[in-house]
Motif scaffolding. Structure first.
Motif, mmCIF file in Angstrom:
data_model
loop_
_atom_site.group_PDB
_atom_site.id
_atom_site.type_symbol
_atom_site.label_atom_id
_atom_site.label_comp_id
_atom_site.label_asym_id
_atom_site.label_seq_id
_atom_site.Cartn_x
_atom_site.Cartn_y
_atom_site.Cartn_z
ATOM 1 N N LEU A 15 -6.307 10.704 4.662
ATOM 2 C CA LEU A 15 -6.365 12.787 4.469
ATOM 3 C C LEU A 15 -4.811 13.189 4.749
ATOM 4 O O LEU A 15 -4.788 13.646 3.172
ATOM 5 N N LEU A 16 -3.980 12.392 5.380
ATOM 6 C CA LEU A 16 -2.486 13.207 6.022
ATOM 7 C C LEU A 16 -1.878 12.793 3.952
ATOM 8 O O LEU A 16 -1.129 13.717 3.251
ATOM 9 N N VAL A 17 -2.052 11.373 3.090
ATOM 10 C CA VAL A 17 -1.536 11.746 1.934
ATOM 11 C C VAL A 17 -1.738 12.750 0.918
ATOM 12 O O VAL A 17 -1.635 12.815 0.087
ATOM 13 N N VAL A 18 -3.516 12.485 1.297
ATOM 14 C CA VAL A 18 -4.689 13.152 0.297
ATOM 15 C C VAL A 18 -4.568 15.035 0.421
ATOM 16 O O VAL A 18 -3.880 15.622 -0.863
ATOM 17 N N THR A 19 -3.985 15.481 1.531
ATOM 18 C CA THR A 19 -3.992 16.810 1.968
ATOM 19 C C THR A 19 -1.420 16.915 1.352
ATOM 20 O O THR A 19 -1.388 17.670 1.395
ATOM 21 N N TYR A 66 -9.059 3.588 -14.083
ATOM 22 C CA TYR A 66 -8.018 3.942 -14.145
ATOM 23 C C TYR A 66 -7.682 5.134 -13.106
ATOM 24 O O TYR A 66 -8.375 6.626 -13.158
ATOM 25 N N TYR A 67 -6.005 5.400 -12.231
ATOM 26 C CA TYR A 67 -5.889 7.012 -11.868
ATOM 27 C C TYR A 67 -4.901 7.724 -11.889
ATOM 28 O O TYR A 67 -3.597 6.615 -11.675
ATOM 29 N N PHE A 68 -4.796 8.159 -12.597
ATOM 30 C CA PHE A 68 -3.236 8.566 -12.420
ATOM 31 C C PHE A 68 -2.164 9.741 -11.073
ATOM 32 O O PHE A 68 -3.280 10.245 -10.353
ATOM 33 N N PRO A 69 -1.848 9.547 -11.077
ATOM 34 C CA PRO A 69 -1.199 10.541 -10.051
ATOM 35 C C PRO A 69 -1.884 12.037 -10.155
ATOM 36 O O PRO A 69 -1.993 12.265 -11.564
ATOM 37 N N PRO A 70 -1.315 12.553 -9.380
ATOM 38 C CA PRO A 70 -1.957 14.143 -9.619
ATOM 39 C C PRO A 70 -1.064 14.564 -10.801
ATOM 40 O O PRO A 70 0.308 15.241 -10.515
ATOM 41 N N LEU A 71 -1.750 15.813 -11.220
ATOM 42 C CA LEU A 71 -1.323 16.102 -12.917
ATOM 43 C C LEU A 71 -1.949 17.684 -12.696
ATOM 44 O O LEU A 71 -2.852 18.044 -12.272
ATOM 45 N N ALA A 224 1.585 -4.841 -11.283
ATOM 46 C CA ALA A 224 2.026 -4.635 -12.827
ATOM 47 C C ALA A 224 1.150 -3.594 -12.912
ATOM 48 O O ALA A 224 1.584 -3.064 -14.295
ATOM 49 N N ALA A 225 0.389 -3.542 -12.356
ATOM 50 C CA ALA A 225 -1.231 -2.790 -12.707
ATOM 51 C C ALA A 225 -1.840 -1.666 -12.303
ATOM 52 O O ALA A 225 -1.881 -0.865 -12.139
ATOM 53 N N ARG A 226 -0.861 -1.188 -10.959
ATOM 54 C CA ARG A 226 0.322 -0.447 -10.069
ATOM 55 C C ARG A 226 0.907 0.336 -10.093
ATOM 56 O O ARG A 226 0.905 1.535 -9.417
ATOM 57 N N VAL A 227 1.240 0.553 -11.201
ATOM 58 C CA VAL A 227 3.246 1.147 -11.507
ATOM 59 C C VAL A 227 2.127 2.216 -12.467
ATOM 60 O O VAL A 227 1.955 2.371 -12.614
ATOM 61 N N VAL A 228 3.369 3.135 -12.011
ATOM 62 C CA VAL A 228 3.178 4.899 -13.312
ATOM 63 C C VAL A 228 4.489 4.765 -13.318
ATOM 64 O O VAL A 228 5.449 4.466 -12.903
ATOM 65 N N ALA A 600 -2.764 1.536 -0.479
ATOM 66 C CA ALA A 600 -2.530 3.430 0.408
ATOM 67 C C ALA A 600 -2.970 4.466 -0.724
ATOM 68 O O ALA A 600 -3.528 5.011 -0.288
ATOM 69 N N GLU A 601 -2.195 4.686 -1.220
ATOM 70 C CA GLU A 601 -1.514 5.313 -2.348
ATOM 71 C C GLU A 601 -2.659 5.350 -2.959
ATOM 72 O O GLU A 601 -3.148 6.364 -3.398
ATOM 73 N N LEU A 602 -3.507 4.275 -3.804
ATOM 74 C CA LEU A 602 -3.869 4.032 -4.425
ATOM 75 C C LEU A 602 -5.782 4.464 -4.097
ATOM 76 O O LEU A 602 -6.525 5.341 -4.842
ATOM 77 N N ALA A 603 -5.864 3.745 -2.584
ATOM 78 C CA ALA A 603 -7.060 4.484 -2.167
ATOM 79 C C ALA A 603 -6.900 5.811 -1.803
ATOM 80 O O ALA A 603 -7.830 6.776 -2.167
ATOM 81 N N ALA A 604 -5.355 6.762 -1.235
ATOM 82 C CA ALA A 604 -5.491 8.058 -1.692
ATOM 83 C C ALA A 604 -5.993 9.212 -2.701
ATOM 84 O O ALA A 604 -7.163 9.789 -2.532
ATOM 85 N N LEU A 605 -5.538 8.411 -4.111
ATOM 86 C CA LEU A 605 -5.365 8.849 -5.094
ATOM 87 C C LEU A 605 -7.622 8.586 -5.248
ATOM 88 O O LEU A 605 -8.385 9.737 -5.911
#
Length: 612
Positions: A15-19, A66-71, A224-228, A600-605
């Motif tokens: 939740l901290l990451v998401v918020t 796929y999951y983009f970072p917040p846009l 290699a597939a977790r990069v942005v 953890a970052e991907l789980a938050a996304l």
């Protein structure tokens, strides 16, 4: 109770990451499948806001998701591609739609499939079943790539007469890519092998049935597939005559083939402590010596040093010191050392004394463990003390050679303050001891497998060859290019382009180990070392980066979302627990930044996507 507490803590952390994600931003997500319904892992997915010059790229996971970072909410061009498939293009209004599934159709046109391939897959497909074919393949890899990566020419088809015309031209064109005019001296290696090479290439990329054997490479997975990736478009040189501000073929539609570098400006680049990117410009132009890219908006601004010819002074090589200043090679008329203060956006030029060599060669810069600046020089390296503003020159042991150029390519400083430099044409590594002033050298071993396959008459010719240079090696050359030292250990890493290997040198004992890359078609250019002792490098003919973990003896290969890149520089910035890998995307005129997401970052996304 312990299990429940763990779940609650994990949920709170997520939740901290998401918020931390702004409420106005959205996670664009979806699934990529083939026409048969198979979920595709490792597919590259792109999103580019309408009117923006910044492209964000991610890769699908093992479920095809796929999951983009917040846009920010806006209209985006979204496309996805993988080798062997047509590019799927669409427009997504992110404010109203956050899930976008994609279906990829197989590519059936064989020529489009070939143009889509990265260079090293085309080289890998060239025949080598006989010693004669293997020799021609090596000649092509080593001697036909001075001006471009191999994929640039292999995207075309010519009969034997056509290939002969290509070789007639290229055997007199130097590494600058500029035709010197009639009467220019021919590359003796290409001239000796021209008849066999033209026939070989006509069998592979001629009008008839090809002798090439194509094998796919695995798509990205795991780390290699977790990069942005963030790819920033840069303006072309307006005097190049192209007529467009940006490159129409920017490398993001692979089926268009490798782009031309006409109008290209960036050569080396890095990220400042201010979070923005800076790049040197090595091509003649009137406007810019150092370019600056705003990492948030993508806006580009120019800093200029005036040259004696009335144009902007060109620049090459780039490194960042502990204070955040960038150091580079600048040529206002005599090649000198430049310093960019990113806080004031001012450039200072330091020229070596008239009695001392200027900077020169394929200049590479580094900051040693004592804060001193090292740079390539024509016959060795120079060291600059930013406090006293004094230069010290170190002359190579082999400062003259009847075999060819002695010019320095890469240079680096170790944690003890000593300097190292590579004489690429001669396969030697020089060392300057700052305490004694003594200069020594290490001779790298020849690539024995290439020596062993040669006929006696061929070997005699190469052993007597006296025109070694950055672009005309003998088949067994290692080709030490740009290098990097581990500032937390006594290790120098050297990228051997022709040997498809790394040289690991102990900076205390000078013990040297050759570490082969995972494939002989992979050619390293520049090495940077992170705080965990990993060696990072760019594979300039492969549209890939690598990370080599020496402790585990493992390689991780990271694909670039752009093809035909021909990148020549790599730099790192580690801040706030995050590693930024920065590359100038040379041929397509861009800057690229890669970051690795944690689980953890991907789980938050994923949680954010479900909430949206």
């Amino acid at each position: 109770m312990t299990y429940l507490r763990t779940l609650l803590l994990a949920g709170a952390a997520g939740l901290l990451v998401v918020t931390g994600i702004q409420a106005a931003d959205h996670v664009l997500t979806g699934v990529v499948s083939s026409a048969s319904g198979q979920k595709l892992e490792g597919v590259t997915v792109y999103a580019k806001m309408e009117g923006s010059t910044v492209t964000t790229s991610v890769y699908t996971d093992e479920t095809g998701s796929y999951y983009f970072p917040p846009l920010p909410a806006a209209k985006y061009r979204v496309w996805a591609q993988a080798v062997g498939f047509e590019t799927a293009k669409s427009t997504v209004e992110l404010a109203g739609k956050r899930r976008h599934d994609v279906v990829l159709q197989s590519m059936t046109d064989p020529e489009r499939r070939i143009r889509q391939l990265p260079s090293e897959l085309l080289v890998a497909a060239l025949p080598e079943a006989t010693d004669a074919d293997a020799h021609m393949k090596k000649i092509f890899m080593n001697n036909c790539t001075g001006c471009h990566a191999p994929g640039y020419i292999l995207q075309f088809r010519f009969d034997e007469a056509g290939w002969n015309k290509v070789i007639d031209l290229m055997k007199v064109v130097p590494g600058t890519g500029v035709y010197p005019g009639p009467g220019a001296r021919a590359n003796q290696i290409m001239e000796r092998n021209q008849k066999q090479l033209a026939a070989y290439l006509a069998r592979a990329r001629g009008p008839g049935e090809t002798s090439m054997t194509f094998s796919p490479r695995p798509r990205p997975k795991g780390d290699a597939a977790r990069v942005v990736w963030k790819i920033y478009d840069l303006p072309l040189n307006p005097d190049s005559g192209i007529g467009t501000k940006y490159n129409d073929n920017d490398g993001t539609d692979w089926a268009l083939g490798p782009p031309s570098k006409l109008g290209e400006l960036p050569h080396d680049g890095g990220m400042g402590l201010d979070g923005n990117m800076y790049y040197t410009v090595n091509n003649p132009n009137r406007l810019v010596t150092i370019g600056r890219v705003d990492s948030k908006s993508g806006a580009v601004s120019y800093l200029k040093v005036n040259a004696s010819n009335g144009e902007a002074a060109t620049a090459h090589g780039l490194t960042r010191d502990a204070q955040g200043n960038f150091w580079f090679d600048v040529n206002p008329g005599r090649r000198s050392l430049g310093k960019l203060d990113t806080a004031s956006q001012t450039i200072t030029v330091y020229e070596t004394p008239a009695t001392m060599t200027p900077l020169g060669g394929a200049v590479t810069m580094d900051v040693d463990g004592k804060g001193k600046i090292w740079a390539s020089a024509p016959e060795g390296a120079v060291r600059f003390d930013p406090v006293t503003e004094q230069f010290t020159a170190f002359r190579s042991v082999t400062a003259k050679s009847p075999k060819g150029t002695v010019a320095t390519y890469g240079a680096a400083g170790d944690r003890d303050g000593n300097g190292w430099w590579a004489q690429m044409a001669l396969d030697t590594i020089g060392r300057g001891d700052v305490q004694t002033g003594e200069v020594s050298e290490i001779k790298l071993p020849a690539v024995k497998s290439e020596m062993d396959r040669l006929k006696p008459e061929d070997r005699a010719f190469y052993e007597g060859f006296s025109d070694l240079s950055f672009n005309s090696p003998v088949p067994w050359s290692q080709g030490p290019r740009r290098m990097g030292t581990d500032k937390n250990a006594d290790v120098l890493w050297v990228g051997n382009s022709w040997g498809s290997s790394l040289a690991r040198i102990n900076t205390k004992t000078r013990e040297t180990t050759i570490v082969p890359l995972p494939d002989r078609t992979l050619q390293p250019y520049h090495i940077a070392v992170d705080s965990r002792h990993n060696a990072w490098g760019n594979l300039w003919t492969a549209d890939r980066l690598f990370k080599f973990d020496p402790g585990a003896n493992t390689w991780t290969l990271f694909d670039l979302p752009v093809h035909g890149t021909e990148i020549r520089h790599i730099s790192l910035l580690e801040r706030d627990g995050k590693l930024h890998v920065v590359v100038p995307v040379y041929r397509s005129n861009q800057m690229g930044v890669m970051t690795l997401r944690s689980e953890a970052e991907l789980a938050a996304l994923k949680s954010k996507a479900r909430l949206d």
